[in-house]
Design a protein around this motif. Structure first.
Motif, PDB file in Angstrom:
ATOM      1  N   GLU A   3       7.244   4.969  -6.997  1.00  0.00           N
ATOM      2  CA  GLU A   3       7.625   6.088  -6.145  1.00  0.00           C
ATOM      3  C   GLU A   3       6.928   6.065  -4.796  1.00  0.00           C
ATOM      4  O   GLU A   3       7.383   6.694  -3.848  1.00  0.00           O
ATOM      5  N   ASP A   4       5.797   5.350  -4.700  1.00  0.00           N
ATOM      6  CA  ASP A   4       5.054   5.348  -3.447  1.00  0.00           C
ATOM      7  C   ASP A   4       5.419   4.158  -2.570  1.00  0.00           C
ATOM      8  O   ASP A   4       4.645   3.754  -1.704  1.00  0.00           O
ATOM      9  N   ALA A   5       6.606   3.570  -2.784  1.00  0.00           N
ATOM     10  CA  ALA A   5       7.004   2.391  -2.026  1.00  0.00           C
ATOM     11  C   ALA A   5       8.373   2.597  -1.399  1.00  0.00           C
ATOM     12  O   ALA A   5       9.199   3.370  -1.874  1.00  0.00           O
ATOM     13  N   ILE A   6       8.622   1.880  -0.303  1.00  0.00           N
ATOM     14  CA  ILE A   6       9.934   1.824   0.330  1.00  0.00           C
ATOM     15  C   ILE A   6      10.485   0.427   0.092  1.00  0.00           C
ATOM     16  O   ILE A   6       9.730  -0.545   0.005  1.00  0.00           O
ATOM     17  N   THR A   7      11.785   0.287  -0.037  1.00  0.00           N
ATOM     18  CA  THR A   7      12.368  -1.038  -0.247  1.00  0.00           C
ATOM     19  C   THR A   7      12.572  -1.740   1.087  1.00  0.00           C
ATOM     20  O   THR A   7      12.627  -1.105   2.153  1.00  0.00           O
ATOM     21  N   LEU A   8      12.705  -3.053   1.017  1.00  0.00           N
ATOM     22  CA  LEU A   8      12.996  -3.837   2.213  1.00  0.00           C
ATOM     23  C   LEU A   8      14.304  -3.381   2.840  1.00  0.00           C
ATOM     24  O   LEU A   8      14.407  -3.232   4.071  1.00  0.00           O
ATOM     25  N   GLY A   9      15.313  -3.121   2.026  1.00  0.00           N
ATOM     26  CA  GLY A   9      16.596  -2.673   2.555  1.00  0.00           C
ATOM     27  C   GLY A   9      16.488  -1.350   3.290  1.00  0.00           C
ATOM     28  O   GLY A   9      17.078  -1.161   4.360  1.00  0.00           O
ATOM     29  N   ALA A  10      15.710  -0.402   2.720  1.00  0.00           N
ATOM     30  CA  ALA A  10      15.542   0.899   3.380  1.00  0.00           C
ATOM     31  C   ALA A  10      14.767   0.751   4.678  1.00  0.00           C
ATOM     32  O   ALA A  10      15.057   1.427   5.675  1.00  0.00           O
ATOM     33  N   LEU A  11      13.785  -0.144   4.699  1.00  0.00           N
ATOM     34  CA  LEU A  11      13.022  -0.380   5.926  1.00  0.00           C
ATOM     35  C   LEU A  11      13.922  -0.937   7.022  1.00  0.00           C
ATOM     36  O   LEU A  11      13.881  -0.485   8.172  1.00  0.00           O
ATOM     37  N   LEU A  12      14.774  -1.896   6.675  1.00  0.00           N
ATOM     38  CA  LEU A  12      15.678  -2.483   7.664  1.00  0.00           C
ATOM     39  C   LEU A  12      16.698  -1.463   8.155  1.00  0.00           C
ATOM     40  O   LEU A  12      17.040  -1.436   9.341  1.00  0.00           O
ATOM     41  N   ALA A  13      17.169  -0.610   7.257  1.00  0.00           N
ATOM     42  CA  ALA A  13      18.134   0.418   7.664  1.00  0.00           C
ATOM     43  C   ALA A  13      17.510   1.387   8.654  1.00  0.00           C
ATOM     44  O   ALA A  13      18.154   1.827   9.609  1.00  0.00           O
ATOM     45  N   ALA A  14      16.236   1.730   8.437  1.00  0.00           N
ATOM     46  CA  ALA A  14      15.556   2.652   9.347  1.00  0.00           C
ATOM     47  C   ALA A  14      15.286   1.994  10.692  1.00  0.00           C
ATOM     48  O   ALA A  14      15.426   2.626  11.740  1.00  0.00           O
ATOM     49  N   LEU A 120       5.829   2.476  13.946  1.00  0.00           N
ATOM     50  CA  LEU A 120       7.039   2.903  13.256  1.00  0.00           C
ATOM     51  C   LEU A 120       7.109   2.292  11.861  1.00  0.00           C
ATOM     52  O   LEU A 120       7.362   2.982  10.862  1.00  0.00           O
ATOM     53  N   VAL A 121       6.865   0.991  11.760  1.00  0.00           N
ATOM     54  CA  VAL A 121       6.896   0.322  10.457  1.00  0.00           C
ATOM     55  C   VAL A 121       5.820   0.900   9.550  1.00  0.00           C
ATOM     56  O   VAL A 121       6.052   1.153   8.357  1.00  0.00           O
ATOM     57  N   ARG A 122       4.643   1.109  10.107  1.00  0.00           N
ATOM     58  CA  ARG A 122       3.561   1.662   9.282  1.00  0.00           C
ATOM     59  C   ARG A 122       3.915   3.049   8.758  1.00  0.00           C
ATOM     60  O   ARG A 122       3.646   3.365   7.596  1.00  0.00           O
ATOM     61  N   ARG A 123       4.533   3.873   9.608  1.00  0.00           N
ATOM     62  CA  ARG A 123       4.910   5.216   9.165  1.00  0.00           C
ATOM     63  C   ARG A 123       5.961   5.150   8.061  1.00  0.00           C
ATOM     64  O   ARG A 123       5.909   5.894   7.087  1.00  0.00           O
ATOM     65  N   LEU A 124       6.916   4.239   8.196  1.00  0.00           N
ATOM     66  CA  LEU A 124       7.972   4.111   7.192  1.00  0.00           C
ATOM     67  C   LEU A 124       7.425   3.573   5.871  1.00  0.00           C
ATOM     68  O   LEU A 124       7.796   4.038   4.796  1.00  0.00           O
ATOM     69  N   VAL A 125       6.524   2.602   5.956  1.00  0.00           N
ATOM     70  CA  VAL A 125       6.007   1.963   4.743  1.00  0.00           C
ATOM     71  C   VAL A 125       5.053   2.887   3.994  1.00  0.00           C
ATOM     72  O   VAL A 125       5.049   2.927   2.760  1.00  0.00           O
ATOM     73  N   THR A 126       4.237   3.628   4.731  1.00  0.00           N
ATOM     74  CA  THR A 126       3.219   4.455   4.074  1.00  0.00           C
ATOM     75  C   THR A 126       3.712   5.831   3.699  1.00  0.00           C
ATOM     76  O   THR A 126       2.969   6.617   3.117  1.00  0.00           O
ATOM     77  N   ARG A 127       4.963   6.146   4.021  1.00  0.00           N
ATOM     78  CA  ARG A 127       5.523   7.451   3.661  1.00  0.00           C
ATOM     79  C   ARG A 127       6.264   7.308   2.339  1.00  0.00           C
ATOM     80  O   ARG A 127       7.186   6.521   2.204  1.00  0.00           O
ATOM     81  N   ALA A 128       5.875   8.088   1.344  1.00  0.00           N
ATOM     82  CA  ALA A 128       6.442   7.943   0.001  1.00  0.00           C
ATOM     83  C   ALA A 128       7.908   8.343  -0.028  1.00  0.00           C
ATOM     84  O   ALA A 128       8.263   9.433   0.404  1.00  0.00           O
ATOM     85  N   PRO A 129       8.816   7.507  -0.545  1.00  0.00           N
ATOM     86  CA  PRO A 129      10.232   7.844  -0.613  1.00  0.00           C
ATOM     87  C   PRO A 129      10.494   9.082  -1.444  1.00  0.00           C
ATOM     88  O   PRO A 129      11.474   9.771  -1.248  1.00  0.00           O
ATOM     89  N   ALA A 130       9.631   9.365  -2.423  1.00  0.00           N
ATOM     90  CA  ALA A 130       9.858  10.540  -3.270  1.00  0.00           C
ATOM     91  C   ALA A 130       9.848  11.822  -2.466  1.00  0.00           C
ATOM     92  O   ALA A 130      10.376  12.838  -2.886  1.00  0.00           O
ATOM     93  N   ARG A 131       9.243  11.761  -1.275  1.00  0.00           N
ATOM     94  CA  ARG A 131       9.179  12.962  -0.440  1.00  0.00           C
ATOM     95  C   ARG A 131      10.242  12.962   0.640  1.00  0.00           C
ATOM     96  O   ARG A 131      10.255  13.824   1.496  1.00  0.00           O
ATOM     97  N   ARG A 132      11.128  11.930   0.629  1.00  0.00           N
ATOM     98  CA  ARG A 132      12.161  11.853   1.656  1.00  0.00           C
ATOM     99  C   ARG A 132      13.498  12.304   1.104  1.00  0.00           C
ATOM    100  O   ARG A 132      13.818  12.117  -0.061  1.00  0.00           O
ATOM    101  N   THR A 133      14.294  12.878   1.982  1.00  0.00           N
ATOM    102  CA  THR A 133      15.622  13.301   1.573  1.00  0.00           C
ATOM    103  C   THR A 133      16.545  12.098   1.508  1.00  0.00           C
ATOM    104  O   THR A 133      16.605  11.305   2.440  1.00  0.00           O
ATOM    105  N   PRO A 134      17.288  11.889   0.434  1.00  0.00           N
ATOM    106  CA  PRO A 134      18.208  10.761   0.355  1.00  0.00           C
ATOM    107  C   PRO A 134      19.276  10.838   1.437  1.00  0.00           C
ATOM    108  O   PRO A 134      19.629  11.917   1.890  1.00  0.00           O
ATOM    109  N   ALA A 135      19.771   9.665   1.838  1.00  0.00           N
ATOM    110  CA  ALA A 135      20.836   9.625   2.833  1.00  0.00           C
ATOM    111  C   ALA A 135      22.035  10.393   2.323  1.00  0.00           C
ATOM    112  O   ALA A 135      22.439  10.285   1.178  1.00  0.00           O
ATOM    113  N   GLY A 136      22.587  11.207   3.166  1.00  0.00           N
ATOM    114  CA  GLY A 136      23.754  11.990   2.809  1.00  0.00           C
ATOM    115  C   GLY A 136      23.423  13.354   2.270  1.00  0.00           C
ATOM    116  O   GLY A 136      24.308  14.174   2.064  1.00  0.00           O
TER     117      GLY A 136
END
Length: 644
Positions: A3-14, A120-136
């Motif tokens: 839960e405390d990780a972002i995927t490579l695909g999500a990083l590239l999309a951002a 920007l990359v550091r903020r995206l990587v260190t921000r837990a996805p569990a606390r982010r709103t899913p796309a859509g």
């Protein structure tokens, strides 16, 4: 996936394909990522343990990138990074080396700026996805909504491409781009700030003037001759009326198809949501940010060393160094006085100690009632966004000996003014893209300083506090190496950003509990008059200037220490059209040498002797008495000259 990780695909999309493109993905795009670092090719040899999972490789051509990948591939698999981001990813040998090492390879656009991409990359990587709103997810008022999620939803609802910028036109977040993105959008994302030529055009059309002065949605028509497509823009404000504070702007570019009819209405609502998100970020910094500020003494007293060490991955042994950076002026001669334009809301009050950091205003809630309008041509009433300050002679970017700064008390007092500047408003027209003035320019360059600090030591800590930027270099190996790096960075800031900066180094610092005290020591140096020939110095090297400045400030701030006899000298000058104060200054500066003082004043030595006798008579002192001379010099330095 953790839960405390972002995927490579999500990083590239951002990041968006405008900025970064996936070249190789040996393990696919669902690779979890939780850590990030930036470095140069030579840094690999000095790292014995595991590398961060995302590694940004700076200053490497194709050959160096291939060699780096080969060296990384020889490490244990658990010690290799999972993703390498580089600007040299197209050559077949580089791609083959990435596949062999099992490392995903991402090509960064050659015009993208490392000092903006890394944060920007550091903020995206260190921000837990569990606390982010899913796309859509359309619950945009939910606490976990972020600016990237907001930009993506608004783009979907309006049929355009969204970017969200801060008050100085630095891009904070953006939606995905397509082939219809115009040059203004592409360059804004790549440079993370608007291109200067386009920003000047928008300013000439009155766009920023209208955004700054009203809550309307401004319609900027397309201009094919400039390859600029139609876009809507609205201000992001915090509060209303006199309490309103500009937090940024929200832009919507039209693509190949027209925007939807209700785009302006959607944009108004999105601006209100963006205001809440940005306000939440300002008012509730992350735990790591609070730890960093506490470490530097800018957020409460004391520091929990185990918490800091664990959160920031800092070494606990070895000497540390604290470096402070302050602006002398811009390269074109503008000094660090306050600039005037749209205020970005820095609090007022002089800052003199380690708890200086200027505060932000109170939360008032998002603004409402925005209308829509259109811009059709040039507009009058444009703000100048100009800055005002003294223009000083340019100093050298390096020093190899002690910082002089040892003029007389009179000289130091006149240069010192009132110490650090208090309560300047950070400035410039919204979105002008120009520097906000030297002070704000340094704050805006904190990303560049962080970039170079991370390249020098990947565990360094950088923080902007008030009008200065501070760097902690933990467990350094060579004090001379730290000094060389700081001198190089000072020169780079002038070359890359047009900022003439001075730096002060406190080293060695005995443990993390002493960092706040070291920052205070650094501030003592930066508060003292600058020696133009020593832009990098330490308290030991500048001790004379520092102590003399503090003594003068002490006298200046305490009326009971003012000598009332000095008023008699000023009265005599005023009633007799004389200049005895200047005469006394020149005599003291010349260390009592009559011929030298007379030459400086361009008068005959006998005329000077007459004036000195008159000074003694008016003040009731003897200039042959060392105590009288010392007191007079200190009083002249501390008391403002009424003729100026």
């Amino acid at each position: 996936m953790p839960e405390d990780a972002i995927t490579l695909g999500a990083l590239l999309a951002a990041l968006d394909h405008t900025v970064a493109t996936l070249v190789e993905a040996p393990a696919g795009e669902q690779v979890p990522l939780r850590s990030v670092a930036l470095g140069e090719p030579a840094d690999l040899a000095g790292i014995s343990g595991a590398l961060p999972e995302v590694y940004l490789l700076v200053g490497a051509d194709a050959a160096a990138t291939g060699a780096w990948l080969h060296a990384a591939g020889e490490r244990e698999r658990s010690h290799r990074p999972r993703v390498l981001i580089t600007k040299s990813a197209d050559d077949a040998p580089v791609r083959a080396a990435a596949r062999d090492a099992g490392i995903a390879l991402v090509r960064l656009h050659r015009e993208a700026r490392w000092d903006q991409v890394f944060p920007l990359v550091r903020r995206l990587v260190t921000r837990a996805p569990a606390r982010r709103t899913p796309a859509g997810d359309h619950d945009l008022l939910a606490p976990d909504t972020d600016l990237f999620g907001l930009a993506q939803v608004v783009a979907g609802e309006t049929g355009g491409m969204v970017s969200i910028e801060d008050p100085s036109s630095h891009v904070l977040a953006y939606s995905a781009s397509d082939s219809s993105a115009d040059r203004l959008r592409i360059e804004s994302i790549l440079g993370r700030e608007g291109p200067a030529d386009y920003l000047r055009i928008l300013r000439a059309w009155g766009v920023y003037d209208r955004v700054r002065r009203s809550d309307e949605v401004v319609d900027v028509p397309e201009h094919p001759e400039l390859a600029m497509r139609r876009r809507l823009v609205v201000a992001i404000r915090r509060g209303t009326g006199a309490q309103a504070r500009m937090l940024g702007t929200l832009w919507l570019q039209q693509g190949a198809r027209p925007l939807r009819p209700d785009a302006a209405q959607v944009l108004r609502g999105a601006a209100a949501v963006a205001a809440r998100i940005i306000a939440r970020r300002l008012d509730a910094p992350s735990t790591e940010a609070l730890l960093v500020r506490r470490l530097f003494g800018a957020h409460g007293d004391g520091v929990d060393v185990p918490s800091v060490v664990a959160a920031l991955c800092l070494p606990v042994e070895g000497p540390a160094a604290v470096i402070g950076f302050a602006v002398l002026r811009t390269a074109d001669g503008v000094g660090p006085a306050s600039a005037h334009g749209v205020s970005a809301g820095r609090g007022s009050g002089a800052a003199r100690g380690p708890s200086a950091g200027r505060g932000s205003g109170a939360v008032r809630g998002p603004s409402a009632g925005r209308g829509s309008g259109a811009v059709r041509g040039p507009s009058a009433g444009r703000g100048s966004g100009s800055t005002h300050g003294p223009s000083a002679g340019r100093g050298s970017g390096s020093t190899h000996g002690p910082s002089a700064g040892r003029g007389s008390a009179a000289e130091i007092g006149s240069a010192a003014g009132h110490g650090r500047s208090g309560g300047s408003g950070s400035a410039a027209e919204i979105g002008s893209g120009a520097a906000l003035g030297p002070v704000a320019g340094l704050a805006a360059s904190s990303g560049l300083i962080r970039l170079y600090a991370s390249a020098f030591r990947d565990d360094s800590v950088t923080e902007a506090i008030g009008d200065r930027v501070y760097v902690l270099v933990p467990s350094y190996h060579s004090a001379a190496g730290v000094g060389s790096w700081v001198r190089e960075l000072v020169a780079q800031l002038e070359q890359a950003r047009g900022l003439v900066v001075r730096a002060a180094i406190a080293a060695p610092v005995a443990g993390l509990t002493a960092v706040a005290a070291a920052r205070e020591e650094v501030d003592r140096v930066l508060d003292s008059p600058a020696d133009p020939d020593a832009r990098v110095t330490t308290l030991a090297e500048a001790r004379t200037a520092v102590l003399l400045t503090e003594i003068i400030e002490l006298i200046r701030d305490r009326p009971h220490l003012h000598d009332p006899r000095l008023a008699a000298l000023d009265t005599y000058d005023r009633t007799h059209a004389a200049d005895l104060r200047a005469t006394a200054r020149a005599y003291l500066r010349a260390h009592g040498e009559v011929s030298a003082a007379a030459a400086a004043l361009r008068i005959h030595p006998n005329t000077l002797r007459y004036r000195l006798r008159r000074i003694e008579s008016v003040l009731g002192i003897s200039l042959n008495d060392p105590a009288d001379r010392l007191l007079l010099e200190l009083q002249l330095a501390a008391a403002p000259d009424p003729s100026t």
